[in-house]
Motif scaffolding. Structure first.
Motif, PDB file in Angstrom:
ATOM      1  N   ILE A   1       6.399 -14.718  -9.152  1.00 16.68           N
ATOM      2  CA  ILE A   1       7.136 -13.942  -8.154  1.00 16.68           C
ATOM      3  C   ILE A   1       6.735 -14.363  -6.748  1.00 16.68           C
ATOM      4  CG2 ILE A   1       7.581 -11.622  -7.262  1.00 16.68           C
ATOM      5  CD1 ILE A   1       7.119 -10.535 -10.067  1.00 16.68           C
ATOM      6  N   SER A   2       5.439 -14.545  -6.505  1.00 11.89           N
ATOM      7  CA  SER A   2       4.990 -14.941  -5.163  1.00 11.89           C
ATOM      8  C   SER A   2       5.377 -16.382  -4.858  1.00 11.89           C
ATOM      9  CB  SER A   2       3.477 -14.752  -5.026  1.00 11.89           C
ATOM     10  OG  SER A   2       2.776 -15.571  -5.944  1.00 11.89           O
TER      11      SER A   2
ATOM     12  N   HIS B   1       9.217  -2.716  -8.543  1.00 13.45           N
ATOM     13  CA  HIS B   1       7.897  -2.102  -8.682  1.00 13.45           C
ATOM     14  C   HIS B   1       6.779  -3.121  -8.486  1.00 13.45           C
ATOM     15  CE1 HIS B   1       8.174   2.158  -9.800  1.00 13.45           C
ATOM     16  NE2 HIS B   1       9.378   1.866 -10.247  1.00 13.45           N
ATOM     17  N   ARG B   2       7.011  -4.363  -8.824  1.00 16.71           N
ATOM     18  CA  ARG B   2       5.984  -5.396  -8.624  1.00 16.71           C
ATOM     19  C   ARG B   2       5.898  -5.842  -7.164  1.00 16.71           C
ATOM     20  NH1 ARG B   2       4.443  -8.448 -12.946  1.00 16.71           N
ATOM     21  NH2 ARG B   2       2.876  -9.237 -11.480  1.00 16.71           N
ATOM     22  N   SER B   3       6.984  -5.616  -6.390  1.00 15.24           N
ATOM     23  CA  SER B   3       7.029  -6.136  -5.014  1.00 15.24           C
ATOM     24  C   SER B   3       7.142  -5.031  -3.973  1.00 15.24           C
ATOM     25  CB  SER B   3       8.210  -7.088  -4.865  1.00 15.24           C
ATOM     26  OG  SER B   3       9.439  -6.398  -5.060  1.00 15.24           O
ATOM     27  N   ALA B   4       6.964  -3.772  -4.379  1.00 13.36           N
ATOM     28  CA  ALA B   4       7.090  -2.624  -3.473  1.00 13.36           C
ATOM     29  C   ALA B   4       8.461  -2.594  -2.806  1.00 13.36           C
ATOM     30  CB  ALA B   4       5.975  -2.624  -2.421  1.00 13.36           C
ATOM     31  N   GLY B   5       9.477  -3.037  -3.541  1.00 15.90           N
ATOM     32  CA  GLY B   5      10.847  -2.946  -3.053  1.00 15.90           C
ATOM     33  C   GLY B   5      11.234  -3.977  -2.021  1.00 15.90           C
TER      34      GLY B   5
ATOM     35  N   ARG C   1      -0.293  -2.273 -16.509  1.00 14.67           N
ATOM     36  CA  ARG C   1      -1.197  -3.410 -16.793  1.00 14.67           C
ATOM     37  C   ARG C   1      -0.998  -4.570 -15.823  1.00 14.67           C
ATOM     38  NH1 ARG C   1       0.687  -2.014 -22.018  1.00 14.67           N
ATOM     39  NH2 ARG C   1       2.150  -3.790 -21.979  1.00 14.67           N
ATOM     40  N   SER C   2       0.001  -4.468 -14.948  1.00 14.68           N
ATOM     41  CA  SER C   2       0.322  -5.563 -14.028  1.00 14.68           C
ATOM     42  C   SER C   2      -0.152  -5.226 -12.617  1.00 14.68           C
ATOM     43  CB  SER C   2       1.843  -5.802 -14.001  1.00 14.68           C
ATOM     44  OG  SER C   2       2.336  -6.077 -15.300  1.00 14.68           O
ATOM     45  N   ALA C   3      -0.231  -6.274 -11.784  1.00 12.63           N
ATOM     46  CA  ALA C   3      -0.679  -6.084 -10.405  1.00 12.63           C
ATOM     47  C   ALA C   3       0.511  -6.097  -9.447  1.00 12.63           C
ATOM     48  CB  ALA C   3      -1.661  -7.188 -10.015  1.00 12.63           C
TER      49      ALA C   3
ATOM     50  N   VAL D   1       9.496   1.797  -4.216  1.00 17.91           N
ATOM     51  CA  VAL D   1       8.874   1.262  -3.000  1.00 17.91           C
ATOM     52  C   VAL D   1       7.411   1.689  -2.896  1.00 17.91           C
ATOM     53  CG1 VAL D   1      11.045   1.107  -1.741  1.00 17.91           C
ATOM     54  CG2 VAL D   1       9.690   3.194  -1.540  1.00 17.91           C
ATOM     55  N   TYR D   2       7.051   2.782  -3.576  1.00 17.53           N
ATOM     56  CA  TYR D   2       5.646   3.211  -3.581  1.00 17.53           C
ATOM     57  C   TYR D   2       4.823   2.363  -4.546  1.00 17.53           C
ATOM     58  CZ  TYR D   2       2.909   6.969  -1.503  1.00 17.53           C
ATOM     59  OH  TYR D   2       2.061   7.689  -0.709  1.00 17.53           O
ATOM     60  N   SER D   3       5.471   1.839  -5.585  1.00 13.23           N
ATOM     61  CA  SER D   3       4.798   1.068  -6.643  1.00 13.23           C
ATOM     62  C   SER D   3       3.548   1.788  -7.148  1.00 13.23           C
ATOM     63  CB  SER D   3       4.422  -0.329  -6.131  1.00 13.23           C
ATOM     64  OG  SER D   3       3.983  -1.144  -7.192  1.00 13.23           O
ATOM     65  N   PRO D   4       3.714   3.009  -7.661  1.00 20.63           N
ATOM     66  CA  PRO D   4       2.541   3.802  -8.032  1.00 20.63           C
ATOM     67  C   PRO D   4       1.953   3.464  -9.394  1.00 20.63           C
ATOM     68  CG  PRO D   4       4.521   5.066  -8.435  1.00 20.63           C
ATOM     69  CD  PRO D   4       4.967   3.753  -7.857  1.00 20.63           C
TER      70      PRO D   4
END
Length: 506
Positions: free
Chosen positions: A475-476, A162-166, A462-464, A399-402
């Motif tokens: 993560i990045s 969810h944090r990385s759009a899959g 609460r996360s980006a 993958v949508y990370s909604p």
């Protein structure tokens, strides 16, 4: 009764003498490999202070169950038998295999056949361990995966995804790589520990990996100079610090239980195993010892276990599936378009790893027609459901990370995938914020569709969504130093123009 061995019955006589078994194994090794084996044996004898001291020493091999580590296990077994025949003494061989939810039964069956062919199953000079996170047991081909481990892996996949759009590597590999470090600590120091860890990684690879870890550690505020002074334990200590920072970022403040459960084991500083690489002494390409691995050891490239660059993990099949789902649902293109993009990455990765052409063709041929792509989609869907307990709806949500960025993509997700909820988006936002209003129905729906608890959904809210173009998060930063990524040709869903996108995978 038919006494002929079936395909799954032992083909190696377990009562062979050391001399006969060594002769069988050595017949598959080249002159260069045999010289390397003798050199490794001589180095071990010198390191322990003489051949008479060998029986008190332990040499560990980390065995993932893939083709490359299979070769290392066979090579170390050859060294063990060579020393026994040469000096009348040899070391104890500890072979430790790590599991996670992405390891299918076919991998354990490969491991069993390899152990059987090498005569390790009943050899008192062999310690065959299976390590399922904190649970360490003697290897058995049918050992069930602990439910606690499956639940931990599922949660990590969902939160990372969810944090990385899959994106492939962050979703499946970041947490797993930290678990590998934990595995090494537990395997190396279990009971009375080991003296040597034998690896197929080159010294250059080890140095580059160590330098990357120390850069990440320094950025996390860890005392890297102290870690360097501590040797192998210092490397694990650095990884523990990285892991702690990573999981605090992933799960948010106040989630100490989740962080502690994933902490990297750092072992005992008084016992420092030596790393010995066989890389420079042998040919490490699988096609150079195909007969050994496939014909003698019985290694099989199973449909799930062999996924693109991996021969011990089925998760790359899901990485391709997620790319297809993203193209279909998020970008309004086709599932096939996303698969084609992932295959572009996978082929580049396989060629970079110098995999045999026949294996590359085998991996890609599974997707070489529309009918086969539909079949692979069904395989991936069933795998996600059976192994992780995740529906296609949960994967599509990932993958949508909604939910990240305070639900910035929630309305788009609802409109695209769940239009029946279009008039309840305000209620969904309230449940995600934790407003305290009557949102039980919305919370229940969110948990069902995502396979996440409301606590984790609110953490995501609460996360980006991670910006991989900036190295402002763990993560990045981890993906920035990860070589398993490449630019693929895709289409900008807004403009429809061709663009290049950097994606990761295996």
């Amino acid at each position: 009764m038919n006494d002929q061995p079936t395909q799954d019955q032992p083909t190696q006589d377990q009562r062979l003498s050391d001399r006969d078994r060594y002769a069988q194994l050595a017949a598959f090794l080249s002159d260069i490999e045999l010289k390397g084996m003798v050199a490794v044996g001589d180095r071990l004898v010198e390191a322990v202070g003489g051949p008479d001291l060998l029986p008190g020493r332990k040499v560990m091999v980390a065995y993932g169950g893939g083709k490359d580590s299979t070769y290392v296990v066979a090579f170390v077994r050859a060294v063990q038998l060579h020393l026994q025949l040469t000096h009348g003494h040899t070391f104890v061989m500890r072979v430790a295999n790590m599991r996670h939810a992405g390891v299918p039964l076919a991998v354990m069956e490969n491991i069993h056949r390899v152990y059987e062919a090498l005569g390790l199953l009943d050899d008192e000079r062999a310690e065959l361990l299976t390590i399922d996170h904190t649970e360490i047991r003697r290897f058995r081909v049918d050992l069930p995966l602990p439910e606690r481990l499956v639940n931990l892996n599922r949660l990590d996949v969902l939160m990372n995804g969810h944090r990385s759009a899959g994106d492939g590597r962050p979703t499946f590999c970041n947490s797993c790589n930290l678990a590998v470090a934990d595995f090494y600590g537990r395997a190396a120091w279990w009971q009375d520990g080991v003296d040597v860890i034998m690896t197929g990684d080159s010294r250059r690879e080890q140095a580059l990996y160590s330098a990357w870890i120390m850069r990440l550690a320094k950025a996390s505020g860890i005392d890297v100079e102290e870690c360097r002074r501590m040797g192998f334990q210092g490397l694990l200590t650095a990884l523990r610090g990285i892991g702690d920072a990573y999981f605090r970022e992933l799960f948010g403040d106040g989630r100490e239980a989740e962080v502690a459960e994933r902490a990297v084991s750092t072992g005992d500083r008084s016992m420092q195993p030596e790393f010995v690489s066989i890389y420079d002494m042998v040919s490490y390409r699988v096609h150079d010892h195909w007969d050994l691995i496939v014909d003698f050891l019985g290694f099989r490239f199973d449909d799930l276990a062999f996924s693109f660059t991996e021969s011990d993990c089925a998760n790359p099949t899901l990485m391709a599936h997620l790319r297809g789902l993203r193209a279909q649902y998020v970008e309004s293109r086709t599932y096939e378009a996303g698969i084609s993009e992932y295959l572009e990455l996978a082929e580049a990765m396989m060629r970079k790893k110098e995999m045999p052409e026949n294996l590359i063709r085998l991996a890609l041929s599974r997707y070489d027609s529309p009918v086969k792509i539909v079949e692979r989609r069904e395989v991936a869907t069933a795998y996600a459901r059976d192994v992780f307990g995740l529906s296609e709806a949960a994967l599509t949500a990932m993958v949508y990370s909604p939910f990240t960025d305070e639900g910035a993509r929630l309305e788009g997700f609802i409109a695209s995938c769940h239009p029946e909820m279009a008039d309840r988006t305000a209620e969904l936002h309230a449940a995600l914020r934790g407003d305290g209003t009557d949102t039980d129905g919305a919370a229940e729906w969110l948990e069902k569709i995502s396979a996440l608890s409301l606590t984790d959904l609110r953490t995501l809210y609460r996360s980006a969504l991670v910006d991989f173009g900036a190295q402002q998060t763990m993560i990045s930063r981890v993906r920035a130093g990860d070589p398993h990524k490449s630019q693929v040709k895709t289409v900008d869903p807004t403009t429809g123009l061709p663009v290049l996108e950097l994606i990761s995978g295996r």
